[in-house]
Scaffold this active site. Structure first.
Site, PDB file in Angstrom:
ATOM      1  N   TYR A 190      -0.843   2.016   9.672  1.00 14.41           N
ATOM      2  CA  TYR A 190      -1.908   1.092  10.074  1.00 14.41           C
ATOM      3  C   TYR A 190      -2.073   1.128  11.592  1.00 14.41           C
ATOM      4  CZ  TYR A 190      -2.333  -1.095   5.537  1.00 14.41           C
ATOM      5  OH  TYR A 190      -2.592  -1.325   4.221  1.00 14.41           O
ATOM      6  N   ARG A 238       0.854  -1.203   0.000  1.00 16.13           N
ATOM      7  CA  ARG A 238       0.000   0.000   0.000  1.00 16.13           C
ATOM      8  C   ARG A 238       0.877   1.236   0.000  1.00 16.13           C
ATOM      9  NH1 ARG A 238      -5.169  -1.664   3.315  1.00 16.13           N
ATOM     10  NH2 ARG A 238      -6.336  -0.757   1.608  1.00 16.13           N
ATOM     11  N   SER A 295      -8.326  -1.611  -1.372  1.00 15.30           N
ATOM     12  CA  SER A 295      -8.957  -0.298  -1.190  1.00 15.30           C
ATOM     13  C   SER A 295     -10.191  -0.138  -2.063  1.00 15.30           C
ATOM     14  CB  SER A 295      -7.968   0.832  -1.524  1.00 15.30           C
ATOM     15  OG  SER A 295      -7.040   0.969  -0.492  1.00 15.30           O
ATOM     16  N   GLN A 340      -1.318   2.817  -5.652  1.00 23.18           N
ATOM     17  CA  GLN A 340      -2.723   3.072  -5.277  1.00 23.18           C
ATOM     18  C   GLN A 340      -3.711   2.599  -6.338  1.00 23.18           C
ATOM     19  OE1 GLN A 340      -3.211   7.130  -4.048  1.00 23.18           O
ATOM     20  NE2 GLN A 340      -2.494   6.712  -1.987  1.00 23.18           N
ATOM     21  N   ASP A 346      -4.518  -1.116  -6.070  1.00 20.79           N
ATOM     22  CA  ASP A 346      -4.886  -1.565  -4.730  1.00 20.79           C
ATOM     23  C   ASP A 346      -6.350  -2.020  -4.681  1.00 20.79           C
ATOM     24  OD1 ASP A 346      -5.396  -1.864  -2.059  1.00 20.79           O
ATOM     25  OD2 ASP A 346      -4.573   0.068  -1.448  1.00 20.79           O
TER      26      ASP A 346
HETATM   27  P1  NAD Z   1      -7.954  -1.798   7.789  1.00 17.01           P
HETATM   28  O1  NAD Z   1      -9.018  -2.440   6.979  1.00 17.01           O
HETATM   29  O2  NAD Z   1      -6.751  -2.592   8.168  1.00 17.01           O
HETATM   30  O3  NAD Z   1      -8.628  -1.254   9.150  1.00 17.01           O
HETATM   31  C1  NAD Z   1      -9.766  -0.443   9.125  1.00 17.01           C
HETATM   32  C2  NAD Z   1      -9.650   0.629  10.161  1.00 17.01           C
HETATM   33  O4  NAD Z   1      -9.796   0.070  11.473  1.00 17.01           O
HETATM   34  C3  NAD Z   1      -8.325   1.392  10.180  1.00 17.01           C
HETATM   35  O5  NAD Z   1      -8.576   2.742   9.936  1.00 17.01           O
HETATM   36  C4  NAD Z   1      -7.805   1.143  11.586  1.00 17.01           C
HETATM   37  O6  NAD Z   1      -7.083   2.244  12.104  1.00 17.01           O
HETATM   38  C5  NAD Z   1      -9.080   0.892  12.352  1.00 17.01           C
HETATM   39  N1  NAD Z   1      -8.926   0.241  13.662  1.00 17.01           N
HETATM   40  C6  NAD Z   1      -8.104  -0.771  14.032  1.00 17.01           C
HETATM   41  N2  NAD Z   1      -8.273  -1.071  15.331  1.00 17.01           N
HETATM   42  C7  NAD Z   1      -9.248  -0.245  15.802  1.00 17.01           C
HETATM   43  C8  NAD Z   1      -9.877  -0.077  17.049  1.00 17.01           C
HETATM   44  N3  NAD Z   1      -9.531  -0.794  18.114  1.00 17.01           N
HETATM   45  N4  NAD Z   1     -10.829   0.861  17.155  1.00 17.01           N
HETATM   46  C9  NAD Z   1     -11.185   1.636  16.088  1.00 17.01           C
HETATM   47  N5  NAD Z   1     -10.640   1.509  14.882  1.00 17.01           N
HETATM   48  C10 NAD Z   1      -9.671   0.594  14.732  1.00 17.01           C
HETATM   49  O7  NAD Z   1      -7.436  -0.468   7.136  1.00 17.01           O
HETATM   50  P2  NAD Z   1      -7.590   0.126   5.685  1.00 17.01           P
HETATM   51  O8  NAD Z   1      -8.909   0.766   5.567  1.00 17.01           O
HETATM   52  O9  NAD Z   1      -7.282  -0.921   4.706  1.00 17.01           O
HETATM   53  O10 NAD Z   1      -6.443   1.227   5.641  1.00 17.01           O
HETATM   54  C11 NAD Z   1      -5.882   1.740   6.783  1.00 17.01           C
HETATM   55  C12 NAD Z   1      -4.748   2.727   6.463  1.00 17.01           C
HETATM   56  O11 NAD Z   1      -3.991   2.403   5.314  1.00 17.01           O
HETATM   57  C13 NAD Z   1      -5.252   4.104   6.192  1.00 17.01           C
HETATM   58  O12 NAD Z   1      -4.345   4.991   6.796  1.00 17.01           O
HETATM   59  C14 NAD Z   1      -5.156   4.310   4.757  1.00 17.01           C
HETATM   60  O13 NAD Z   1      -5.015   5.662   4.404  1.00 17.01           O
HETATM   61  C15 NAD Z   1      -3.899   3.535   4.480  1.00 17.01           C
HETATM   62  N6  NAD Z   1      -3.923   3.124   3.085  1.00 17.01           N
HETATM   63  C16 NAD Z   1      -2.921   3.564   2.272  1.00 17.01           C
HETATM   64  C17 NAD Z   1      -2.951   3.224   0.940  1.00 17.01           C
HETATM   65  C18 NAD Z   1      -1.888   3.679   0.006  1.00 17.01           C
HETATM   66  O14 NAD Z   1      -1.128   4.553   0.294  1.00 17.01           O
HETATM   67  N7  NAD Z   1      -1.818   3.040  -1.164  1.00 17.01           N
HETATM   68  C19 NAD Z   1      -3.968   2.438   0.452  1.00 17.01           C
HETATM   69  C20 NAD Z   1      -4.965   2.020   1.319  1.00 17.01           C
HETATM   70  C21 NAD Z   1      -4.926   2.355   2.639  1.00 17.01           C
END
Ligand code: NAD
Length: 403
Positions: free
Chosen positions: A254, A148, A159, A153, A156
């Site tokens: 993360y 990621r 996402s 992006q 991905d």
């Molecule tokens: P994910 O599916 O792993 O998790 C979903 C959400 O759950 C996250 O926001 C996480 O912080 C939250 N979480 C975990 N434990 C928790 C708790 N106890 N209480 C409340 N919330 C909790 O995450 P995701 O949606 O796949 O992506 C997370 C991060 O990755 C984000 O910062 C996103 O911006 C980043 N990301 C970056 C890229 C990229 O740069 N290509 C792509 C996708 C996601």
């Protein structure tokens, strides 16, 4: 020769010089009809077919592969794809296979040595599939393994599909809620807007917030990554704040697991807010671990009857203590849904986005005139590859096999 040895179809002859005609060899890419129960997506849409043809590849689609995504065989034909009457025929001579879900181990075993398979593979939890890929000497590239990083992006699929899931979760909640989401002022009285709580504001959570706001709900949200507070507020939702900060940001942006004390603080925070909520959508995940428990039995009991909880983490253990993956249960008058594969519920756009992701990913290793140039030093292809030439190439996957 194995039953499906790639016999790359020979394209139009090109003249290298006047005397020696050489023939350009196109790799055949096969798109199979998905076989997972309830799956309506397809890995490649006609626009993707055109891109691959332009890149010098040939595409064959199993008949009916796009029908659940409203794409007819004729549309694929118009885009330049060949139509095969069966999966076996599509696989015949294919050097690359694109899918949404991993094919069965039997189908993998029927692929010829050197085939490149690109699909979701769940390699950390599917040891039999990984072994089958290695045994068949198939190069397995897992869509969930794409790093990621900013550069990747557009490749991905986690996402893109999480975006679909977050949107669909709100629609499912609205459909189950015995109330309106928006406020109405009518001659028959004023209806107060529903209140939605979104737990976890990653990709799916942010889309759920945006969708619930568009439908007129009052939205609260919480995440353990304090950085998302601003994003939540920019979507018109309120960020729940504890008296003392509850935060656990790990590597690469993360979340990581909360300490016991912080977890208790988070539970107290949610318990205070949930009583008043009509809809709760949970999306909290921690990479490589079970989903954190955020909603206890007592919290469900404290909610108003008729309220709805949609637990998007149900496949990794669930964020609610009462969730049953793939089921809808009613406890204390509250409906608790643990949907699996929500993106399949919006198949047209989920397929369109997935197709863009997969085409961009494989473009990393398609060279001039469709030549395949797999470079494991490439910062996307290296980490995304699970098996190659009979070896399990990914260290994390390897360790799950020996565990
Ligand atoms: P994910 O599916 O792993 O998790 C979903 C959400 O759950 C996250 O926001 C996480 O912080 C939250 N979480 C975990 N434990 C928790 C708790 N106890 N209480 C409340 N919330 C909790 O995450 P995701 O949606 O796949 O992506 C997370 C991060 O990755 C984000 O910062 C996103 O911006 C980043 N990301 C970056 C890229 C990229 O740069 N290509 C792509 C996708 C996601």
């Amino acid at each position: 020769m194995p039953p499906h040895a790639p016999q790359y179809d020979v394209g139009a002859p090109t003249l290298e010089n006047d005397r020696e005609p050489t023939r350009r060899v196109c790799m055949k890419v096969a798109i199979l009809k998905e076989t997972r129960a309830g799956e309506r997506r397809v890995a490649l849409v006609p626009l993707g077919v055109k891109t691959l043809l332009k890149a010098g590849l040939e595409v064959t689609v199993e008949a009916g592969a796009g029908s659940a995504s409203s794409i007819s065989d004729d549309e694929y034909k118009e885009a330049g794809a060949g139509i095969a009457s069966s999966a076996e025929e599509a696989l015949g001579g294919a050097g690359m296979v694109l899918g949404v879900n991993a094919p069965s181990v039997e189908v993998v075993a029927s692929m010829s040595e050197g085939t490149i398979l690109v699909s979701f593979l769940s390699p950390l939890t599917s040891p039999d599939l990984v072994r089958a890929l290695a045994a068949a000497k198939v190069t397995g590239i897992g869509m969930e393994m794409v790093p990621r990083i900013t550069r990747a992006q557009s490749m991905d699929a986690l996402s893109s599909q999480a975006t679909v899931a977050g949107y669909k979760a709100v629609l499912v909640a609205a459909d189950h809620l015995p109330k309106f989401l928006p406020m109405f002022t009518t001659a028959a009285g004023t209806i107060r807007p529903a209140k939605a709580l979104i737990l976890g504001a990653g990709v799916a959570g942010l889309q759920a917030i945006a969708t619930a706001r568009r439908l007129g709900a009052v939205v609260l949200a919480f995440d353990v990554r304090p950085a998302v507070k601003e994003q939540v507020e920019s979507l018109g939702a309120s960020f729940l704040e504890a008296e003392e900060e509850v935060a656990a940001e790990g590597e690469g942006g993360y979340a990581k697991e909360l300490s016991e004390d912080q977890h208790q603080k988070e539970l107290d925070l949610i318990a205070g807010a949930i009583v008043d909520c009509d809809v709760v959508i949970t999306t909290a995940q921690i990479p490589g671990r079970d989903a954190p428990l955020l909603i206890t039995d007592d919290m469900v009991k404290s909610m108003r009857p008729g309220s709805v909880i949609i637990d998007l983490a149900s496949e990794s253990g669930g964020n609610c203590a009462l969730t049953q993956s793939g089921e809808t249960v009613v406890e204390h008058g509250v409906q608790i849904l643990g949907p699996v594969n929500l993106p399949t519920g919006i198949p047209v756009h989920a397929s369109q986005m997935y197709s863009k992701n997969i085409v961009t990913l494989i473009s990393e290793f398609i060279g001039e005139e469709g030549k395949i140039e797999l470079d494991f030093e490439n910062d996307v292809i290296g980490p995304s590859t699970v098996t190659h030439q009979g070896e399990v190439t990914n260290e994390r996957v390897k360790s799950t096999l020996s565990a």
